[in-house]
Motif scaffolding. Structure first.
Motif, PDB file in Angstrom:
ATOM      1  N   UNK A   1      59.682 -51.406 -71.952  1.00  0.00           N
ATOM      2  CA  UNK A   1      60.501 -50.196 -71.971  1.00  0.00           C
ATOM      3  C   UNK A   1      59.904 -49.133 -72.883  1.00  0.00           C
ATOM      4  N   UNK A   2      59.338 -49.528 -73.982  1.00  0.00           N
ATOM      5  CA  UNK A   2      58.754 -48.536 -74.878  1.00  0.00           C
ATOM      6  C   UNK A   2      57.527 -47.876 -74.242  1.00  0.00           C
ATOM      7  N   UNK A   3      56.761 -48.614 -73.472  1.00  0.00           N
ATOM      8  CA  UNK A   3      55.631 -47.988 -72.779  1.00  0.00           C
ATOM      9  C   UNK A   3      56.114 -47.050 -71.677  1.00  0.00           C
ATOM     10  N   UNK A   4      57.233 -47.375 -71.049  1.00  0.00           N
ATOM     11  CA  UNK A   4      57.831 -46.446 -70.078  1.00  0.00           C
ATOM     12  C   UNK A   4      58.245 -45.167 -70.783  1.00  0.00           C
ATOM     13  N   UNK A   5      58.860 -45.311 -71.972  1.00  0.00           N
ATOM     14  CA  UNK A   5      59.299 -44.142 -72.744  1.00  0.00           C
ATOM     15  C   UNK A   5      58.112 -43.293 -73.193  1.00  0.00           C
ATOM     16  N   UNK A   6      57.062 -43.950 -73.627  1.00  0.00           N
ATOM     17  CA  UNK A   6      55.870 -43.226 -74.069  1.00  0.00           C
ATOM     18  C   UNK A   6      55.247 -42.452 -72.908  1.00  0.00           C
ATOM     19  N   UNK A   7      55.116 -43.124 -71.755  1.00  0.00           N
ATOM     20  CA  UNK A   7      54.496 -42.490 -70.594  1.00  0.00           C
ATOM     21  C   UNK A   7      55.318 -41.313 -70.080  1.00  0.00           C
ATOM     22  N   UNK A   8      56.634 -41.341 -70.331  1.00  0.00           N
ATOM     23  CA  UNK A   8      57.513 -40.273 -69.835  1.00  0.00           C
ATOM     24  C   UNK A   8      57.464 -39.016 -70.692  1.00  0.00           C
ATOM     25  N   UNK A   9      56.847 -39.081 -71.860  1.00  0.00           N
ATOM     26  CA  UNK A   9      56.788 -37.931 -72.764  1.00  0.00           C
ATOM     27  C   UNK A   9      55.412 -37.276 -72.660  1.00  0.00           C
ATOM     28  N   UNK A  10      55.300 -36.112 -72.020  1.00  0.00           N
ATOM     29  CA  UNK A  10      53.984 -35.479 -71.815  1.00  0.00           C
ATOM     30  C   UNK A  10      53.334 -34.989 -73.099  1.00  0.00           C
ATOM     31  N   UNK A  11      54.075 -34.911 -74.198  1.00  0.00           N
ATOM     32  CA  UNK A  11      53.473 -34.458 -75.455  1.00  0.00           C
ATOM     33  C   UNK A  11      52.755 -35.585 -76.197  1.00  0.00           C
TER      34      UNK A  11
ATOM     35  N   UNK B   1      56.949 -33.944 -87.198  1.00  0.00           N
ATOM     36  CA  UNK B   1      57.350 -34.252 -85.836  1.00  0.00           C
ATOM     37  C   UNK B   1      56.240 -34.741 -84.922  1.00  0.00           C
ATOM     38  N   UNK B   2      55.030 -34.913 -85.443  1.00  0.00           N
ATOM     39  CA  UNK B   2      53.914 -35.283 -84.569  1.00  0.00           C
ATOM     40  C   UNK B   2      53.665 -36.796 -84.496  1.00  0.00           C
ATOM     41  N   UNK B   3      54.244 -37.555 -85.414  1.00  0.00           N
ATOM     42  CA  UNK B   3      54.148 -39.016 -85.365  1.00  0.00           C
ATOM     43  C   UNK B   3      55.513 -39.538 -84.926  1.00  0.00           C
ATOM     44  N   UNK B   4      55.590 -40.040 -83.689  1.00  0.00           N
ATOM     45  CA  UNK B   4      56.874 -40.380 -83.077  1.00  0.00           C
ATOM     46  C   UNK B   4      57.035 -41.898 -83.051  1.00  0.00           C
ATOM     47  N   UNK B   5      58.061 -42.446 -83.726  1.00  0.00           N
ATOM     48  CA  UNK B   5      58.215 -43.899 -83.769  1.00  0.00           C
ATOM     49  C   UNK B   5      58.752 -44.485 -82.465  1.00  0.00           C
ATOM     50  N   UNK B   6      58.124 -45.575 -82.045  1.00  0.00           N
ATOM     51  CA  UNK B   6      58.587 -46.378 -80.914  1.00  0.00           C
ATOM     52  C   UNK B   6      58.592 -47.820 -81.395  1.00  0.00           C
TER      53      UNK B   6
ATOM     54  N   UNK C   1      53.162 -29.721 -81.696  1.00  0.00           N
ATOM     55  CA  UNK C   1      54.283 -30.045 -80.807  1.00  0.00           C
ATOM     56  C   UNK C   1      53.823 -30.508 -79.433  1.00  0.00           C
ATOM     57  N   UNK C   2      52.630 -30.080 -79.018  1.00  0.00           N
ATOM     58  CA  UNK C   2      52.103 -30.467 -77.700  1.00  0.00           C
ATOM     59  C   UNK C   2      51.087 -31.596 -77.771  1.00  0.00           C
TER      60      UNK C   2
END
Length: 342
Positions: free
Chosen positions: A218-228, A201-206, A172-173
């Motif tokens: 936008x997807x790189x912004x979303x990825x960078x915003x998720x600390x996990x 839950x460890x492979x997250x689709x973007x 999860x982390x």
């Protein structure tokens, strides 16, 4: 005089007969009767789906291996190469040209080109051998006239690679962003296969849509915003890997404090801005397709299934320069066993 005329007519008949026999001997169509002991020139039509590194490696791998096999068997082979540049209408037109030329076999690289050529090959009764395709079953490419070599990776190897690179088990982390084109069949299949062997839950689709590169920011912004999210994985996705420079720039710029290692499923892309890949040697994949083509044309045998690469056939590439640029330390053990480093 009558005797001379009779001799002249007989001579003409002999010459005409020789011409007919000569014409039959040189005719080069798939319907020619031949045996493995009869020297023959085979004509192969090669249809590449687009100008990408994987296909650029697969074509010479196929040509070199098939030429080698044909020479050893006392035959010769010539190739006609065409590139459809990812345009479906162009791919169909090329396949129709090959059919009109009565090539002995079509070799198609990529899912789209193979799908577009298959109806033409079926109608013309010309064998089609595909190469560098992730999911030939899902793409409907296995038939009584079509088979070939898949580039589908054993996905457990990709999970092992990611965990070793990160120095931690996926949980999860410690999760991975899967960056792909949502209407690319190969990418969708790869996502499902990777999620099936990874902890839940460890492979997250973007995902981005086809011709939707403007969504990458936008997807790189979303990825960078998720600390996990600890790494980015890109499958054999032509739209995204064609824009590796853009991907590299976005990864470096969107959140300088969280630049992530990028793992790709295409070996040639590593040098362009990824950190690592454990993947298929595409020249070898083309050679595997050549083995299949040879058996069909010369030995008259159809494979029971398509070729898929085994774990031992994979190669590890590491880009130390990119790792240093994003401030990521690649484990020393991976550097030591890498087939190539950049």
């Amino acid at each position: 005089m009558k005797k001379i005329i009779s001799l002249f007519v007989a001579l003409l008949m002999l010459v005409a007969g020789a011409v007919v026999l000569t014409g039959c001997g040189t005719q080069d169509t798939p319907d020619d009767p031949y045996t493995p002991d009869t020297a023959r020139e085979f004509h192969i039509g090669i249809l590449s789906g687009g100008p990408i590194p994987a296909f650029a490696l697969g074509v010479p791998g196929f040509q070199y291996r098939l030429t080698e096999l044909m020479t050893e068997a006392g035959h010769s082979v010539r190739f006609t190469y065409q590139n459809s540049n990812f345009d479906s209408a162009t791919a169909v037109a090329i396949a129709n040209t090959f059919a009109a030329q009565r090539v002995d076999l079509m070799f198609c690289l990529g899912t789209g080109a193979s799908q577009q050529a298959l109806p033409v090959a079926t109608s013309a009764e010309i064998p089609l051998v595909f190469g560098i395709i992730t999911d030939p079953v899902g793409a409907g490419l296995l038939s009584d006239i079509s088979t070939g070599s898949s580039s589908a990776l054993p996905m457990e190897t990709q999970i092992d690679l990611l965990q070793e690179l990160l120095g931690a088990d996926l949980d999860a982390d410690n999760r991975v962003a899967f960056l792909y084109t949502t209407d690319e069949d190969n990418s969708v299949a790869s996502l499902g296969r990777l999620q099936a062997v990874a902890p839940e839950g460890t492979i997250v689709p973007f995902g981005i849509p086809a011709n939707g590169l403007e969504h990458l920011t936008q997807q790189f912004i979303n990825i960078a915003a998720d600390p996990t999210i600890r790494a980015i994985y890109i499958p054999q996705d032509n739209q995204i890997t064609e824009q590796m420079q853009m991907v590299q720039n976005l990864n470096r710029a969107q959140n300088p404090g969280r630049r992530l290692p990028i793992v790709v499923a295409d070996l040639p892309i590593v040098e362009g801005g990824a950190v690592a890949s454990l993947s298929v040697d595409f020249a070898a994949n083309g050679a595997a397709a050549a083995d299949i083509a040879f058996n069909i044309l010369v030995n008259g045998t159809w494979p029971q299934t398509f070729y898929a690469p085994a774990v031992e056939a994979l190669a590890l590439y590491i880009n130390e320069t990119e790792a240093e640029a994003i401030g990521f330390a690649v484990p020393e053990a991976m550097l030591q066993r890498a087939s190539r480093t950049f």
